[in-house]
Design an enzyme around this catalytic site. Structure first.
Site, PDB file in Angstrom:
ATOM      1  CD  GLN A 209       7.812 -21.458   2.974  1.00  0.00           C
ATOM      2  OE1 GLN A 209       8.676 -20.873   2.331  1.00  0.00           O
ATOM      3  NE2 GLN A 209       6.548 -21.041   3.003  1.00  0.00           N
ATOM      4  NE  ARG A 229      11.891 -27.433   1.855  1.00  0.00           N
ATOM      5  CZ  ARG A 229      12.788 -28.432   1.846  1.00  0.00           C
ATOM      6  NH1 ARG A 229      13.703 -28.507   2.814  1.00  0.00           N
ATOM      7  NH2 ARG A 229      12.767 -29.346   0.895  1.00  0.00           N
ATOM      8  CB  ALA A 250      14.432 -14.970   2.614  1.00  0.00           C
ATOM      9  CG  HIS A 251      10.536 -17.945   1.258  1.00  0.00           C
ATOM     10  ND1 HIS A 251       9.333 -18.289   1.812  1.00  0.00           N
ATOM     11  CD2 HIS A 251      10.499 -16.593   1.142  1.00  0.00           C
ATOM     12  CE1 HIS A 251       8.608 -17.214   2.011  1.00  0.00           C
ATOM     13  NE2 HIS A 251       9.297 -16.172   1.616  1.00  0.00           N
ATOM     14  CG  ASN A 252      10.523 -18.878  -3.444  1.00  0.00           C
ATOM     15  OD1 ASN A 252       9.753 -18.811  -2.489  1.00  0.00           O
ATOM     16  ND2 ASN A 252      10.556 -19.912  -4.255  1.00  0.00           N
TER      17      ASN A 252
END
Length: 357
Positions: A209, A229, A250-252
């Site tokens: 990540q 991240r 969560a990511h993104n």
């Protein structure tokens, strides 16, 4: 620690009906306020409480004051008239809290670890056992309470407050005037694993990540919330967002400006939430969705498809009821497929009979 009613009105852009020189020492609910306290009326359901309140003054909207006047209940009372009484109350409360706040003493506690290459202005207050890694940059007047961690090359804007046990991972950005409560984690790895399985077994392969988590200005984040991240691009929370306790982002994910998210909500990876949205507690979102601006999602709702029309209100929660009723309704729901098939058969028989006649 007090203000005159006139001072408060001037700070709010409000007006006073009654004694502008009245000294207000604190704020209190309508049904508990005394003669030196200020209460507020933001919902006409509580008009009767305003009538019977012992408050020295009450924040009220022009419409509700007009109602009270028509009922003969406004004369001889002190009113602070504001277009938005609830927001006015919040700003008054901020003034009283600021008066009573513990003074901030700049400096770095002797047990803190600030690595060479970190930039910590003299106006900052760094508490015990805080770790600030090399390359981290803090703005002016940043306050970091005990046992918190700021990773390498992280950035924190002016006047931001980190309560105890907050972790800001490497390279992440937190804007100005933010408040992060205890247990917040910014920039932990997103949940990314690629399946590599065959007939003989296999494994989940971790996806590095390498994006950041970027938090805008004037964001408040509740206790034990995690904002991961990004996998490659950044996870973004825009300015003015307010996020409750135990929320998972969560990511993104991209959260638009001034959106509010209540406790225990979960937003799956790469979902984009619009601006000025209201997300109820324990709501959950599937990944890779797009939610339009000004959408309201009720608590406990599961969002599985994108919402493209701005301003809607969405709910998927089955209303509560006595347990026995719920069991009977659940049994009916289980039988809906069979009932539908029987209904289709009956419809076909009716058509056949009509054709025969």
């Amino acid at each position: 620690m007090s203000f005159s009613l006139g001072e408060l009105a001037a700070s709010l852009g409000a007006t006073v009906q009654g004694d502008a020189g009245l000294i207000v020492k604190s704020i209190a609910p309508l049904d508990q306020a005394g003669a030196d306290q200020l209460a507020f009326l933001s919902n006409p359901l509580y008009l009767n409480q305003a009538v019977s309140s012992g408050a020295g003054a009450i924040i009220v909207s022009p419409r509700d004051l007009e109602t009270l006047e028509s009922q003969g209940h406004a004369a001889g009372r002190n009113w602070l008239i504001a277009a938005n009484p609830y927001a006015a109350f919040a700003r008054v409360a901020q003034r009283f809290v600021a008066l009573a706040a513990r003074p901030v003493v700049p400096g770095i506690h002797r047990t803190a670890s600030v690595e060479e290459g970190a930039r910590v202005p003299a106006s900052c207050s760094i508490g015990p056992n805080v770790t600030i890694e090399a390359g981290a940059v803090l703005g002016e007047r940043v306050r970091i309470a005990g046992n918190s961690f700021v990773g390498a090359d992280a950035r924190i804007g002016d006047d931001t407050l980190l309560y105890a046990n907050v972790s800001i991972y490497h390279g992440c950005v937190v804007g100005a005037r933010c408040v992060l409560h205890s247990g917040v984690v910014i920039g932990a790895d997103g949940f990314g694993f690629a399946p590599d399985f065959g007939p003989q077994g296999g494994e989940w392969v971790k996806i590095p990540q390498v994006g950041r988590a970027v938090i805008g200005d004037d964001v408040e984040i509740g206790a034990n919330t995690a904002i991961d991240r990004g996998a490659m691009a950044d996870t973004v929370v825009e300015q003015g967002c307010k996020i409750d306790n135990q929320v998972q982002i969560a990511h993104n994910v991209h959260v638009g400006a001034y959106t509010v998210i209540a406790g225990c909500a979960a937003i799956s990876g790469s979902t984009k939430i619009g601006r000025y949205c209201i997300i109820g507690g324990a709501a959950n979102f599937a990944g890779h969705l797009t939610i339009a601006d000004r959408v309201t999602v009720s608590g406990g709702t599961s969002i599985t498809k994108s919402i493209t029309k701005p301003g809607g209100h969405f709910t998927s929660v089955f209303p509560f009821m006595p347990h026995g009723d719920w069991e009977r309704n659940a049994a009916i729901v289980r039988g809906l497929t069979r009932m539908r098939e029987r209904l289709q058969q009956l419809e076909q028989r009716v058509k056949d009979l009509q054709q025969q006649s």
